[in-house]
Design a protein around this motif. Structure first.
Motif, PDB file in Angstrom:
ATOM      1  N   MET A   1      -4.623  16.083 -33.684  1.00 53.80           N
ATOM      2  CA  MET A   1      -5.124  17.360 -34.196  1.00 53.80           C
ATOM      3  C   MET A   1      -6.423  17.723 -33.482  1.00 53.80           C
ATOM      4  SD  MET A   1      -6.096  18.386 -38.060  1.00 53.80           S
ATOM      5  CE  MET A   1      -6.366  20.099 -38.475  1.00 53.80           C
ATOM      6  N   VAL A   2      -6.521  18.980 -33.063  1.00 55.86           N
ATOM      7  CA  VAL A   2      -7.707  19.453 -32.356  1.00 55.86           C
ATOM      8  C   VAL A   2      -8.593  20.212 -33.341  1.00 55.86           C
ATOM      9  CG1 VAL A   2      -8.532  20.911 -30.476  1.00 55.86           C
ATOM     10  CG2 VAL A   2      -6.397  19.633 -30.215  1.00 55.86           C
ATOM     11  N   ASN A   3      -9.782  19.688 -33.567  1.00 53.04           N
ATOM     12  CA  ASN A   3     -10.738  20.351 -34.453  1.00 53.04           C
ATOM     13  C   ASN A   3     -11.788  21.065 -33.617  1.00 53.04           C
ATOM     14  OD1 ASN A   3      -9.776  19.343 -37.072  1.00 53.04           O
ATOM     15  ND2 ASN A   3     -10.334  17.353 -36.233  1.00 53.04           N
TER      16      ASN A   3
ATOM     17  N   ASN B   1      -8.669  24.546 -19.000  1.00 48.91           N
ATOM     18  CA  ASN B   1      -8.377  23.183 -18.540  1.00 48.91           C
ATOM     19  C   ASN B   1      -7.330  22.460 -19.375  1.00 48.91           C
ATOM     20  OD1 ASN B   1     -10.331  22.424 -16.196  1.00 48.91           O
ATOM     21  ND2 ASN B   1     -11.516  23.674 -17.615  1.00 48.91           N
ATOM     22  N   CYS B   2      -6.849  23.070 -20.420  1.00 47.95           N
ATOM     23  CA  CYS B   2      -5.799  22.435 -21.225  1.00 47.95           C
ATOM     24  C   CYS B   2      -4.508  22.380 -20.407  1.00 47.95           C
ATOM     25  CB  CYS B   2      -5.563  23.227 -22.516  1.00 47.95           C
ATOM     26  SG  CYS B   2      -4.112  22.631 -23.433  1.00 47.95           S
ATOM     27  N   PRO B   3      -3.988  21.187 -20.155  1.00 50.30           N
ATOM     28  CA  PRO B   3      -2.771  21.082 -19.338  1.00 50.30           C
ATOM     29  C   PRO B   3      -1.556  21.719 -19.998  1.00 50.30           C
ATOM     30  CG  PRO B   3      -3.390  18.933 -20.233  1.00 50.30           C
ATOM     31  CD  PRO B   3      -4.512  19.870 -20.545  1.00 50.30           C
ATOM     32  N   LYS B   4      -1.593  21.870 -21.307  1.00 48.13           N
ATOM     33  CA  LYS B   4      -0.472  22.497 -22.004  1.00 48.13           C
ATOM     34  C   LYS B   4      -0.659  24.001 -22.190  1.00 48.13           C
ATOM     35  CE  LYS B   4       1.671  18.592 -23.124  1.00 48.13           C
ATOM     36  NZ  LYS B   4       3.080  18.266 -22.867  1.00 48.13           N
ATOM     37  N   GLN B   5      -1.853  24.496 -21.848  1.00 44.39           N
ATOM     38  CA  GLN B   5      -2.135  25.934 -21.992  1.00 44.39           C
ATOM     39  C   GLN B   5      -1.888  26.425 -23.417  1.00 44.39           C
ATOM     40  OE1 GLN B   5      -3.177  28.219 -18.991  1.00 44.39           O
ATOM     41  NE2 GLN B   5      -4.030  26.153 -19.026  1.00 44.39           N
TER      42      GLN B   5
ATOM     43  N   GLU C   1       2.563  21.043 -29.695  1.00 44.02           N
ATOM     44  CA  GLU C   1       2.721  20.751 -28.265  1.00 44.02           C
ATOM     45  C   GLU C   1       1.559  19.954 -27.698  1.00 44.02           C
ATOM     46  OE1 GLU C   1       3.755  24.038 -25.729  1.00 44.02           O
ATOM     47  OE2 GLU C   1       4.830  25.024 -27.371  1.00 44.02           O
ATOM     48  N   CYS C   2       0.518  19.755 -28.492  1.00 49.69           N
ATOM     49  CA  CYS C   2      -0.675  19.041 -28.008  1.00 49.69           C
ATOM     50  C   CYS C   2      -0.325  17.581 -27.728  1.00 49.69           C
ATOM     51  CB  CYS C   2      -1.777  19.129 -29.055  1.00 49.69           C
ATOM     52  SG  CYS C   2      -3.256  18.193 -28.605  1.00 49.69           S
ATOM     53  N   SER C   3      -0.790  17.098 -26.573  1.00 45.90           N
ATOM     54  CA  SER C   3      -0.513  15.714 -26.180  1.00 45.90           C
ATOM     55  C   SER C   3      -1.674  14.779 -26.517  1.00 45.90           C
ATOM     56  CB  SER C   3      -0.235  15.659 -24.675  1.00 45.90           C
ATOM     57  OG  SER C   3      -1.395  16.074 -23.964  1.00 45.90           O
ATOM     58  N   ASN C   4      -2.677  15.304 -27.208  1.00 44.22           N
ATOM     59  CA  ASN C   4      -3.873  14.512 -27.546  1.00 44.22           C
ATOM     60  C   ASN C   4      -4.570  13.953 -26.307  1.00 44.22           C
ATOM     61  OD1 ASN C   4      -3.747  14.950 -30.292  1.00 44.22           O
ATOM     62  ND2 ASN C   4      -2.559  13.108 -30.710  1.00 44.22           N
ATOM     63  N   CYS C   5      -4.519  14.714 -25.213  1.00 49.44           N
ATOM     64  CA  CYS C   5      -5.100  14.208 -23.960  1.00 49.44           C
ATOM     65  C   CYS C   5      -6.628  14.211 -23.987  1.00 49.44           C
ATOM     66  CB  CYS C   5      -4.608  15.040 -22.784  1.00 49.44           C
ATOM     67  SG  CYS C   5      -5.275  16.721 -22.725  1.00 49.44           S
ATOM     68  N   LYS C   6      -7.208  14.970 -24.885  1.00 46.25           N
ATOM     69  CA  LYS C   6      -8.657  15.056 -25.068  1.00 46.25           C
ATOM     70  C   LYS C   6      -9.400  15.770 -23.936  1.00 46.25           C
ATOM     71  CE  LYS C   6      -9.255  11.218 -28.214  1.00 46.25           C
ATOM     72  NZ  LYS C   6     -10.174  10.230 -28.702  1.00 46.25           N
ATOM     73  N   THR C   7      -8.685  16.404 -23.050  1.00 43.00           N
ATOM     74  CA  THR C   7      -9.355  17.149 -21.977  1.00 43.00           C
ATOM     75  C   THR C   7     -10.295  18.199 -22.563  1.00 43.00           C
ATOM     76  OG1 THR C   7      -7.482  16.826 -20.504  1.00 43.00           O
ATOM     77  CG2 THR C   7      -8.981  18.636 -19.971  1.00 43.00           C
ATOM     78  N   CYS C   8      -9.839  18.883 -23.573  1.00 33.12           N
ATOM     79  CA  CYS C   8     -10.663  19.929 -24.181  1.00 33.12           C
ATOM     80  C   CYS C   8     -11.928  19.332 -24.799  1.00 33.12           C
ATOM     81  CB  CYS C   8      -9.863  20.706 -25.217  1.00 33.12           C
ATOM     82  SG  CYS C   8      -9.061  19.681 -26.469  1.00 33.12           S
ATOM     83  N   GLU C   9     -11.770  18.186 -25.457  1.00 33.99           N
ATOM     84  CA  GLU C   9     -12.936  17.537 -26.068  1.00 33.99           C
ATOM     85  C   GLU C   9     -13.952  17.128 -25.006  1.00 33.99           C
ATOM     86  OE1 GLU C   9     -12.205  14.441 -29.091  1.00 33.99           O
ATOM     87  OE2 GLU C   9     -13.665  13.212 -28.035  1.00 33.99           O
TER      88      GLU C   9
HETATM   89  S1  SF4 Z   1      -5.953  17.570 -26.428  1.00 34.74           S
HETATM   90 FE1  SF4 Z   1      -5.162  18.161 -24.397  1.00 34.74          FE
HETATM   91  S2  SF4 Z   1      -3.184  19.175 -24.805  1.00 34.74           S
HETATM   92 FE2  SF4 Z   1      -4.309  19.091 -26.752  1.00 34.74          FE
HETATM   93  S3  SF4 Z   1      -5.370  21.095 -26.885  1.00 34.74           S
HETATM   94 FE3  SF4 Z   1      -6.809  19.603 -25.950  1.00 34.74          FE
HETATM   95  S4  SF4 Z   1      -6.547  19.819 -23.724  1.00 34.74           S
HETATM   96 FE4  SF4 Z   1      -4.774  20.777 -24.735  1.00 34.74          FE
END
Ligand code: SF4
Ligand code: SF4
Length: 68
Positions: free
Chosen positions: A1-3, A18-22, A45-53
């Protein structure tokens, strides 16, 4: 979950770009500073990649593992 902590957001949209899933996009809300804050359009669809964080310069995003 993205907070996304709307209070800290400055509307730069580095997270969205920068979110790979857009799946991060502008919402219909503005925070107290007048910035349009983002939201996750398709949390499933979030992969929990944490790029956004990691990329948010205001540390306004926290990704919780395993919870979409
Ligand atoms: S964790 Fe990754 S896939 Fe999920 S919203 Fe953030 S950047 Fe996008
Ligand atoms: S990267 Fe952080 S400050 Fe920039 S729009 Fe996203 S949540 Fe807001």
């Amino acid at each position: 979950m993205v907070n996304i902590n709307e209070f800290y957001c400055k509307g730069c949209y580095l997270c969205a770009h920068n979110c790979p899933k857009q799946i991060i996009a502008p919402s219909s809300k503005r925070n107290g500073k007048g910035y349009v804050v983002p939201f996750v359009t398709s949390p499933e669809e979030c992969s929990n990649c944490k790029t956004c964080e990691l990329i948010c310069p205001e540390m306004a995003i926290v990704v919780e593992e395993g919870v979409n």
